[in-house]
Design a protein around this motif. Sequence first.
Motif, PDB file in Angstrom:
ATOM      1  N   THR A   1       0.854  -1.237  -0.166  1.00 19.19           N
ATOM      2  CA  THR A   1      -0.175   0.113  -0.063  1.00 19.19           C
ATOM      3  C   THR A   1       1.027   1.299   0.115  1.00 19.19           C
ATOM      4  OG1 THR A   1      -0.125  -0.175   2.302  1.00 19.19           O
ATOM      5  CG2 THR A   1      -1.954  -0.924   1.166  1.00 19.19           C
ATOM      6  N   SER A   2       1.967   1.095   0.554  1.00 16.92           N
ATOM      7  CA  SER A   2       2.980   2.175   0.726  1.00 16.92           C
ATOM      8  C   SER A   2       4.099   2.304  -0.395  1.00 16.92           C
ATOM      9  CB  SER A   2       3.338   2.388   2.110  1.00 16.92           C
ATOM     10  OG  SER A   2       4.275   1.237   2.370  1.00 16.92           O
ATOM     11  N   SER A   3       3.917   1.319  -1.183  1.00 14.16           N
ATOM     12  CA  SER A   3       5.119   1.485  -1.994  1.00 14.16           C
ATOM     13  C   SER A   3       4.494   1.824  -3.575  1.00 14.16           C
ATOM     14  CB  SER A   3       5.992  -0.213  -2.474  1.00 14.16           C
ATOM     15  OG  SER A   3       4.729  -0.936  -2.853  1.00 14.16           O
ATOM     16  N   THR A   4       5.211   1.982  -4.557  1.00 13.95           N
ATOM     17  CA  THR A   4       5.026   2.433  -5.889  1.00 13.95           C
ATOM     18  C   THR A   4       4.914   1.257  -6.719  1.00 13.95           C
ATOM     19  OG1 THR A   4       7.313   2.746  -6.432  1.00 13.95           O
ATOM     20  CG2 THR A   4       6.051   4.828  -5.624  1.00 13.95           C
ATOM     21  N   SER A   5       4.098   1.479  -7.747  1.00 16.20           N
ATOM     22  CA  SER A   5       3.852   0.367  -8.555  1.00 16.20           C
ATOM     23  C   SER A   5       5.334   0.017  -9.310  1.00 16.20           C
ATOM     24  CB  SER A   5       2.857   0.629  -9.746  1.00 16.20           C
ATOM     25  OG  SER A   5       3.182   2.047 -10.533  1.00 16.20           O
ATOM     26  N   SER A   6       6.168   0.883  -9.602  1.00 18.36           N
ATOM     27  CA  SER A   6       7.202   0.730 -10.450  1.00 18.36           C
ATOM     28  C   SER A   6       8.412  -0.542  -9.464  1.00 18.36           C
ATOM     29  CB  SER A   6       8.142   1.871 -10.599  1.00 18.36           C
ATOM     30  OG  SER A   6       8.332   2.729  -9.422  1.00 18.36           O
ATOM     31  N   SER A   7       8.409  -0.312  -8.402  1.00 16.34           N
ATOM     32  CA  SER A   7       9.247  -0.748  -7.328  1.00 16.34           C
ATOM     33  C   SER A   7       8.745  -2.412  -7.163  1.00 16.34           C
ATOM     34  CB  SER A   7       9.295  -0.516  -5.975  1.00 16.34           C
ATOM     35  OG  SER A   7       7.952  -0.407  -5.543  1.00 16.34           O
ATOM     36  N   SER A   8       7.453  -2.642  -7.571  1.00 12.73           N
ATOM     37  CA  SER A   8       6.843  -4.265  -7.500  1.00 12.73           C
ATOM     38  C   SER A   8       6.869  -4.760  -8.797  1.00 12.73           C
ATOM     39  CB  SER A   8       5.405  -4.021  -6.812  1.00 12.73           C
ATOM     40  OG  SER A   8       4.483  -3.354  -7.596  1.00 12.73           O
ATOM     41  N   GLU A   9       6.851  -4.183  -9.736  1.00 10.28           N
ATOM     42  CA  GLU A   9       6.658  -4.774 -11.232  1.00 10.28           C
ATOM     43  C   GLU A   9       8.110  -5.178 -11.568  1.00 10.28           C
ATOM     44  OE1 GLU A   9       5.012  -1.668 -13.704  1.00 10.28           O
ATOM     45  OE2 GLU A   9       3.170  -1.883 -12.900  1.00 10.28           O
ATOM     46  N   ALA A  10       7.975  -6.387 -12.388  1.00 17.82           N
ATOM     47  CA  ALA A  10       9.124  -6.805 -13.027  1.00 17.82           C
ATOM     48  C   ALA A  10       9.975  -5.983 -14.088  1.00 17.82           C
ATOM     49  CB  ALA A  10       9.012  -8.110 -13.387  1.00 17.82           C
ATOM     50  N   GLY A  11      11.220  -5.767 -13.900  1.00 14.44           N
ATOM     51  CA  GLY A  11      11.797  -4.923 -14.900  1.00 14.44           C
ATOM     52  C   GLY A  11      13.178  -5.317 -15.412  1.00 14.44           C
ATOM     53  N   LEU A  12      13.671  -4.743 -16.649  1.00 17.71           N
ATOM     54  CA  LEU A  12      14.928  -5.107 -17.039  1.00 17.71           C
ATOM     55  C   LEU A  12      16.044  -4.851 -16.229  1.00 17.71           C
ATOM     56  CD1 LEU A  12      14.474  -3.638 -20.748  1.00 17.71           C
ATOM     57  CD2 LEU A  12      14.447  -6.322 -20.055  1.00 17.71           C
ATOM     58  N   ASP A  13      15.761  -3.724 -15.337  1.00 17.40           N
ATOM     59  CA  ASP A  13      16.951  -3.493 -14.224  1.00 17.40           C
ATOM     60  C   ASP A  13      17.049  -4.376 -13.106  1.00 17.40           C
ATOM     61  OD1 ASP A  13      14.348  -2.876 -13.511  1.00 17.40           O
ATOM     62  OD2 ASP A  13      15.233  -1.303 -11.887  1.00 17.40           O
TER      63      ASP A  13
ATOM     64  N   LEU B   1      21.695 -10.963 -12.812  1.00 11.54           N
ATOM     65  CA  LEU B   1      23.151 -11.230 -13.493  1.00 11.54           C
ATOM     66  C   LEU B   1      24.147 -10.630 -12.581  1.00 11.54           C
ATOM     67  CD1 LEU B   1      22.298 -10.392 -17.125  1.00 11.54           C
ATOM     68  CD2 LEU B   1      22.447 -12.660 -16.122  1.00 11.54           C
ATOM     69  N   SER B   2      24.344  -9.778 -11.909  1.00 15.05           N
ATOM     70  CA  SER B   2      25.213  -9.093 -11.163  1.00 15.05           C
ATOM     71  C   SER B   2      25.425  -9.832  -9.907  1.00 15.05           C
ATOM     72  CB  SER B   2      25.144  -7.758 -10.565  1.00 15.05           C
ATOM     73  OG  SER B   2      24.191  -7.492  -9.788  1.00 15.05           O
ATOM     74  N   GLY B   3      24.102 -10.685  -9.397  1.00 13.51           N
ATOM     75  CA  GLY B   3      24.444 -11.511  -8.263  1.00 13.51           C
ATOM     76  C   GLY B   3      25.152 -12.843  -8.583  1.00 13.51           C
ATOM     77  N   MET B   4      24.815 -13.147  -9.579  1.00 11.41           N
ATOM     78  CA  MET B   4      25.652 -14.330 -10.338  1.00 11.41           C
ATOM     79  C   MET B   4      27.108 -14.103 -10.384  1.00 11.41           C
ATOM     80  SD  MET B   4      23.219 -16.590 -10.618  1.00 11.41           S
ATOM     81  CE  MET B   4      24.282 -17.751 -11.228  1.00 11.41           C
ATOM     82  N   VAL B   5      27.521 -12.934 -10.788  1.00 14.14           N
ATOM     83  CA  VAL B   5      28.942 -12.470 -10.744  1.00 14.14           C
ATOM     84  C   VAL B   5      29.372 -12.700  -9.334  1.00 14.14           C
ATOM     85  CG1 VAL B   5      30.416 -10.675 -11.114  1.00 14.14           C
ATOM     86  CG2 VAL B   5      28.733 -11.018 -12.731  1.00 14.14           C
ATOM     87  N   LEU B   6      28.877 -11.966  -8.392  1.00 14.05           N
ATOM     88  CA  LEU B   6      29.298 -11.872  -7.065  1.00 14.05           C
ATOM     89  C   LEU B   6      29.235 -13.447  -6.464  1.00 14.05           C
ATOM     90  CD1 LEU B   6      27.284  -8.816  -5.544  1.00 14.05           C
ATOM     91  CD2 LEU B   6      29.900  -9.005  -6.381  1.00 14.05           C
TER      92      LEU B   6
ATOM     93  N   PHE C   1      29.487 -14.218 -16.847  1.00  9.76           N
ATOM     94  CA  PHE C   1      28.412 -13.204 -16.408  1.00  9.76           C
ATOM     95  C   PHE C   1      28.531 -11.981 -16.547  1.00  9.76           C
ATOM     96  CE2 PHE C   1      27.035 -17.093 -14.385  1.00  9.76           C
ATOM     97  CZ  PHE C   1      25.653 -17.330 -14.884  1.00  9.76           C
ATOM     98  N   LEU C   2      29.754 -11.569 -16.449  1.00  5.99           N
ATOM     99  CA  LEU C   2      30.106  -9.968 -16.789  1.00  5.99           C
ATOM    100  C   LEU C   2      29.846  -9.792 -18.203  1.00  5.99           C
ATOM    101  CD1 LEU C   2      33.374  -9.575 -14.509  1.00  5.99           C
ATOM    102  CD2 LEU C   2      31.285  -8.224 -14.196  1.00  5.99           C
ATOM    103  N   GLY C   3      30.460 -10.493 -18.944  1.00  6.92           N
ATOM    104  CA  GLY C   3      30.249 -10.410 -20.459  1.00  6.92           C
ATOM    105  C   GLY C   3      28.884 -10.475 -20.718  1.00  6.92           C
ATOM    106  N   LEU C   4      27.933 -11.186 -20.230  1.00  7.05           N
ATOM    107  CA  LEU C   4      26.737 -11.408 -20.405  1.00  7.05           C
ATOM    108  C   LEU C   4      25.929  -9.811 -19.872  1.00  7.05           C
ATOM    109  CD1 LEU C   4      24.804 -13.592 -21.603  1.00  7.05           C
ATOM    110  CD2 LEU C   4      24.189 -14.263 -19.285  1.00  7.05           C
ATOM    111  N   MET C   5      26.384  -9.339 -19.001  1.00  9.15           N
ATOM    112  CA  MET C   5      25.859  -8.139 -18.505  1.00  9.15           C
ATOM    113  C   MET C   5      25.993  -6.878 -19.419  1.00  9.15           C
ATOM    114  SD  MET C   5      26.548  -8.061 -14.299  1.00  9.15           S
ATOM    115  CE  MET C   5      26.079  -6.456 -14.168  1.00  9.15           C
ATOM    116  N   GLU C   6      27.231  -6.940 -20.072  1.00  5.71           N
ATOM    117  CA  GLU C   6      27.725  -5.960 -20.844  1.00  5.71           C
ATOM    118  C   GLU C   6      26.515  -6.166 -22.361  1.00  5.71           C
ATOM    119  OE1 GLU C   6      31.919  -6.450 -21.784  1.00  5.71           O
ATOM    120  OE2 GLU C   6      32.500  -5.230 -19.761  1.00  5.71           O
ATOM    121  N   THR C   7      26.587  -7.453 -22.762  1.00  2.00           N
ATOM    122  CA  THR C   7      25.867  -7.731 -23.806  1.00  2.00           C
ATOM    123  C   THR C   7      24.391  -7.194 -23.541  1.00  2.00           C
ATOM    124  OG1 THR C   7      27.312  -9.630 -24.549  1.00  2.00           O
ATOM    125  CG2 THR C   7      24.824  -9.482 -25.250  1.00  2.00           C
ATOM    126  N   PHE C   8      23.862  -7.394 -22.387  1.00  3.95           N
ATOM    127  CA  PHE C   8      22.532  -7.079 -22.112  1.00  3.95           C
ATOM    128  C   PHE C   8      22.176  -5.756 -22.144  1.00  3.95           C
ATOM    129  CE2 PHE C   8      19.205  -6.130 -18.820  1.00  3.95           C
ATOM    130  CZ  PHE C   8      18.126  -7.063 -19.173  1.00  3.95           C
TER     131      PHE C   8
END
Length: 222
Positions: free
Chosen positions: A62-74, A80-85, A109-116
């Motif tokens: 109720t207190s969060s915005t719709s953008s924070s709950s929706e799936a996004g490319l970011d 992917l960065s989590g896989m690197v770590l 995965f770093l290369g994959l992030m750059e391609t993405f």
Amino acid sequence: MSDRDEKEAEFIISDRRPRYDLDETPSSREDQKKDTPADERTGTEKEQSFRDGSTIRNEKETSSTSSSSEAGLDQILALLSGMVLNHLAFDPETRRPAPSFNIREARFFLGLMETFQEAFRDKLPVSLLDNQPVDVDEAPRLGHIPAILGGMAISALGVDPRTGKPERSPDFESSKLLIDLMDTFLQEGEPVLGAEEKEYIKDMIYQAKMYFVSLRDRKSQG
């Protein structure tokens, strides 16, 4: 076969995938949904409830915005960065690489992030894009490793290595470990290091040790 056996045959325990092998019409499924208590619904219905937004989820959002709950490319980029770590992880207790440590996989995965990034450049926030690549003055070499360790050792003593100004309380244990690692690097790297690099590393180790002793003595006297 009893009625109970026929009913149980319609379900797969712990299977949350949609079922397409049941001989049911849309109307019969709707009738069953109306007569079935919420805690006895099938995995498919629970999945639909999650996608549509359950009561619990709605209350929390109720207190969060719709953008924070929706799936996004970011979010994909973040995963992917989590896989690197994950492939560069270390055990905080032993301070040694974790079982999942794998430089080659992390590089993949770093290369994959750059391609993405390049593929979705017009759809990602500007802050996530490498619009101005950093120019590297020189290629990585072994001499950079003890230099980095030395900077970390000074930083562990609570001092900003760039300015030399104190920032926080010193962590002598961590600093000692980093200086010891510099010593280890020098000993193990004896066959592959050049004479100039060895002298450079020895000088860094000496300076780090002197600073360590000076600061420790100052703290003990104070």
